[in-house]
Design an enzyme around this catalytic site. Structure first.
Site, PDB file in Angstrom:
ATOM      1  N   HIS A 131       7.736   7.911  10.458  1.00 41.29           N
ATOM      2  CA  HIS A 131       7.047   7.706   9.198  1.00 41.29           C
ATOM      3  C   HIS A 131       6.487   9.078   8.829  1.00 41.29           C
ATOM      4  CE1 HIS A 131       5.025   6.073   5.910  1.00 41.29           C
ATOM      5  NE2 HIS A 131       4.336   5.094   6.462  1.00 41.29           N
ATOM      6  N   LYS A 189      22.751 -12.400   3.457  1.00 48.23           N
ATOM      7  CA  LYS A 189      23.670 -13.246   2.704  1.00 48.23           C
ATOM      8  C   LYS A 189      25.055 -12.640   2.510  1.00 48.23           C
ATOM      9  CE  LYS A 189      20.271 -15.968   0.192  1.00 48.23           C
ATOM     10  NZ  LYS A 189      19.303 -15.714  -0.865  1.00 48.23           N
ATOM     11  N   ARG A 244      12.101   2.234   2.994  1.00 48.16           N
ATOM     12  CA  ARG A 244      11.460   1.629   4.178  1.00 48.16           C
ATOM     13  C   ARG A 244      12.377   0.532   4.692  1.00 48.16           C
ATOM     14  NH1 ARG A 244       5.374  -0.108   5.354  1.00 48.16           N
ATOM     15  NH2 ARG A 244       5.344   2.139   5.621  1.00 48.16           N
ATOM     16  N   ARG A 301       0.808  -1.215   0.000  1.00 45.45           N
ATOM     17  CA  ARG A 301       0.000   0.000   0.000  1.00 45.45           C
ATOM     18  C   ARG A 301       0.843   1.268   0.000  1.00 45.45           C
ATOM     19  NH1 ARG A 301      -3.473   1.328   3.547  1.00 45.45           N
ATOM     20  NH2 ARG A 301      -1.730   1.233   4.979  1.00 45.45           N
ATOM     21  N   THR A 302       1.758   1.347   0.943  1.00 47.47           N
ATOM     22  CA  THR A 302       2.582   2.555   1.022  1.00 47.47           C
ATOM     23  C   THR A 302       3.403   2.714  -0.246  1.00 47.47           C
ATOM     24  OG1 THR A 302       2.694   2.232   3.384  1.00 47.47           O
ATOM     25  CG2 THR A 302       4.261   3.767   2.445  1.00 47.47           C
TER      26      THR A 302
END
Lengths: 339, 427
Positions: free
Chosen positions: A161, A109, A131, A81-82
């Site tokens: 945020h 990794k 994010r 969504r964001t």
């Protein structure tokens, strides 16, 4: 060809001050956190967003403000969504958009976050929308990316945020106008919420009359009152006479971590129902950063009811993100949509 | 070599000496103080006018990173750095890879340390096999191999019951147990002090109670078992008070503090500064002041470096993902002397907390300047300014939050067993 992006630099660890999000003229260079932003700048972002919001309602939803710019959505934590609203915002400003999802298992990794950044910045991009699950990740990236790349924090750990908080302020302003007379209550899992932290800073910078948080102690950070809020453990007391109720999403993991007994009991104590909402002012608005857990933190009748502005928040999110991107990369302000 | 160190202010808290005099070194021991021993003809004279001549520093905690983490540092690099910083004896915790839980690792460390500068390295033995906190390590074998104590370093013990058994067993073998008072369950995934800074930054917090709750259990078990316990790296004022009470009650407990805890607080984390990411975390001003008071009163008997050298990459990540620890050998002495300037300690107390204090905790004879004792000492020029510039350090770890600080006190000479292992080129 501009090669500033791939000049090798020796990165050094050290402090990552939020002041780096503003340039010498006090303009936005990155958007990392709401904390420390001048009130005038937040107001300017909201004003700029107004013009984009008007544009988004028109048939042609595109301006050439960021033509030729490349925005990279760099998501280390899944979020459709964001990411979608950032993508739409960038595209409506005519920027090219690249979505890169990096599961943390890939970085485990052996490739360090810095290696990942170096590889992507070598592709001559202009903005990272980031994010990440770790608090401080956006600050870290802003400090260490090539100097011509802007960083927009789309959520770092429990820390911040900022665009979510800005779209919430935009929504409140549209409905309520003046912040100084408002009582705003934020309800639920404040402890783990980057949204709540950014909202609290934004509300206080905008001189909101009273900011309340309503939650059990197990969902409140230590010394939460030092953030500038009044604390309530009882939702009935906390909702009394508030003008804005912001519900937060409750993650299922919280029960497993022993912070709460059950979703059922949480709803019994903190769920927003019509009956409880009646304690607020008659024209109170109900907000939620989404996605809402109906029956856990909010009753469906409230989420879909006349006080709810939850869907407005989603559409304003695009305008606010356009405003921030436009101001950082395109010099937009005030009448940005007409640029 | 026969050496005369002239005109220095000789401070030896062990014997109470504090006088401007000449100190004579013959072979590997101190040959005399004041008057030259009969027939003593020095081959070399060092003018220590205006300088402090003190026992070599005994550092209770320095990670040398060998074996297992040679990309961070080596015994050779870190003992060289120690010598340059006036440290003549240091203790390395057992959390190497493999952990120090058998005589083989101790032999390896001893061998490499001997080949290096000669700085004395004592390895602490593991309290549990592999430091896994499940089964006791072979402590008697470790004791025979020469460990001054046993510790589980920063690894959790499986249960209070196992801790009790470990304490009983260590006590039976006259081993001091070095315990870190951290309740790992309460510390959870925390990376900063649970308080206003962590709340603002959204960093998972480590509450004060992680230290005091663990300490409470450990003190109760000390009373039960009468084991000799040394508490490592206190970070809270409350813990200092608890230990003070235990000492008044006659429990055989001692404590140390890392030098950085005496200067930095949670506020230093405020800009996500990963160089200030340490375990236990930097706490409040009140805690820092409590630790300073505890050091002054002697409840805390030693300041240590808690040296944890890292490669640059270990600190180049978002704060919670960085590795904790500070490279600290080369700031230990000037930071401790800073406490004298700030009026926290007298000069003699500062020297004591770096020498006799830690030596007593270890039960070793180092840290004293009496005639006949091994000549481990350092000469410090308190007027010279020590600019903290990690790029000039000998330690492989450059991770210090003190870079750019300007402290007084430069080590001009370090002697180990009568041999000059460091000679400053700066004065």
């Amino acid at each position: 060809m501009n090669t500033t992006g791939i000049v090798s630099r020796m990165p050094l660890p050290g402090p990552l001050p939020s002041s780096m999000q503003l340039n010498e003229q006090g303009r936005l260079r990155h958007l990392l956190t709401i904390e420390g932003l001048p009130r005038a700048l937040i107001t300017e972002i909201l004003d700029t967003a107004e013009s984009f919001a008007a544009m988004n309602e028109q048939a042609v939803k595109k301006v050439p403000l960021l033509r030729g710019k490349t925005v990279v959505n760099l998501f280390f934590e899944a979020s459709t969504r964001t990411r979608t609203t950032f993508e739409l915002a960038a595209k409506r400003l005519s920027a090219d958009v690249l979505n890169i999802n990096i599961s943390t298992s890939a970085t485990v990794k052996g490739e360090s976050l810095l290696d990942t950044l170096r590889n992507i910045e070598a592709m001559y991009v202009d903005m990272f929308v980031v994010r990440h699950e770790a608090s401080g990740a956006a600050h870290f990236i802003a400090r260490h990316v090539a100097p011509h790349i802007a960083v927009l924090n789309a959520g770092d750990g429990r820390h911040a945020h900022p665009t979510q908080a800005l779209l919430d302020m935009f929504t409140i302003r549209r409905h309520k106008g003046d912040f100084t007379k408002l009582r705003v209550a934020i309800v639920g899992d404040i402890l783990h919420s980057r949204v709540a932290r950014s909202q609290i800073h934004a509300l206080n910078i905008l001189n909101t009359g009273e900011v309340r948080v309503i939650a059990p102690k197990s969902l409140l950070p230590a010394c939460v009152e030092t953030l500038g809020v009044h604390v309530f453990h009882d939702i009935r007391e906390g909702l009394k006479d508030v003008d804005v109720v912001i519900m937060l999403r409750l993650q299922r993991e919280r029960m497993e971590a022993g912070l709460l007994p059950s979703e059922h009991e949480f709803f019994q104590l903190y769920g927003l129902t019509e009956e409880r909402l009646a304690l607020a002012t008659p024209d109170c608005i109900v907000m939620h950063p989404g996605p809402a857990n109906r029956g856990v933190e909010i009753d469906s009748r409230v989420a879909d009811g006349p006080h709810s502005v939850i869907l407005e928040q989603v559409s304003y999110g695009i305008a606010v993100r356009m405003a921030v991107m436009g101001m950082i990369m395109g010099g937009a302000s005030g009448g940005g949509a007409n640029a | 070599m026969r050496l005369a160190i002239d005109n220095g202010r000789v401070i030896d808290p062990a014997s109470g000496i504090d006088a401007v005099t000449t100190l004579y070194v013959g072979g590997d021991v101190i040959a005399g103080l004041g008057e030259a021993p009969t027939g003593f003809v020095p081959e070399r004279r060092i003018d220590a006018d205006g300088c402090i001549v003190m026992p070599g520093v005994v550092d209770l905690a320095a990670r040398l990173r060998e074996p297992g983490f040679e990309h961070k540092a080596t015994i050779a690099s870190e003992t060289r750095a120690a010598a340059s910083a006036g440290i003549t004896t240091l203790v390395c915790p057992p959390d190497t890879e493999p952990p120090i839980d058998s005589p083989a690792e101790i032999e390896l460390i001893n061998r490499r340390a001997k080949k290096a500068t000669g700085v004395f390295v004592y390895a602490l033995g593991a309290l549990t096999a592999g430091l896994k906190g499940q089964q006791l390590a072979e402590m008697a074998a470790l004791k025979r191999a020469g460990v001054p104590g046993v510790s589980n370093a920063l690894r959790p013990m499986g249960s209070p019951l196992l801790l009790r058994r470990a304490m009983e067993y260590a006590a039976s073998h006259d081993l001091t147990i070095f315990l870190h008072p951290i309740d790992w369950s309460l510390a959870s995934q925390g990376c900063a002090h649970e308080g206003q800074v962590a709340s603002r930054l959204g960093l998972p917090g480590i509450p004060e109670a992680a230290e005091t709750a663990a300490l409470g259990v450990m003190l109760a078990l000390t009373e039960q078992t009468r084991a000799r316990v040394h508490f490592c790296r206190l970070s809270t004022a409350r813990a200092v008070d608890m230990i003070a009470r235990a000492q008044e009650d006659g429990l055989p407990v001692t404590a140390d503090v890392a030098a950085h805890q005496l200067f930095l607080t949670e506020m230093d984390v405020a800009d996500f500064n990963s160089l200030c990411h340490v375990i236990p975390p930097l706490r409040t001003q009140r805690d820092r002041d409590g630790l300073r008071r505890g050091l002054k009163s002697g409840v805390i008997g030693a300041v240590c470096s808690d040296h944890q050298p890292h490669e640059a990459d270990a600190k180049l990540a978002p704060f919670p993902a960085t590795q904790p620890g500070i490279s600290a050998l080369e700031t230990l002495l000037p930071l401790t002397f800073r406490l004298v300037e700030e009026g926290v300690l007298s000069l003699v107390e500062a020297v004591a907390r770096l020498t006799t204090g830690p030596a007593q905790i270890l039960g070793i004879s180092a840290g004293a300047l009496a005639t006949g004792r091994r000549a481990d000492l350092c000469i410090l020029d308190p007027r010279a300014v020590c600019e903290i510039k990690p790029e000039t350090w000998l330690s492989q770890g450059r991770n210090t939050p003190f870079f750019g600080w300007s402290l007084n006190g430069v080590v001009t000479y370090t002697l180990v067993s009568g041999r000059i292992v460091h000679e400053s080129t700066r004065t």
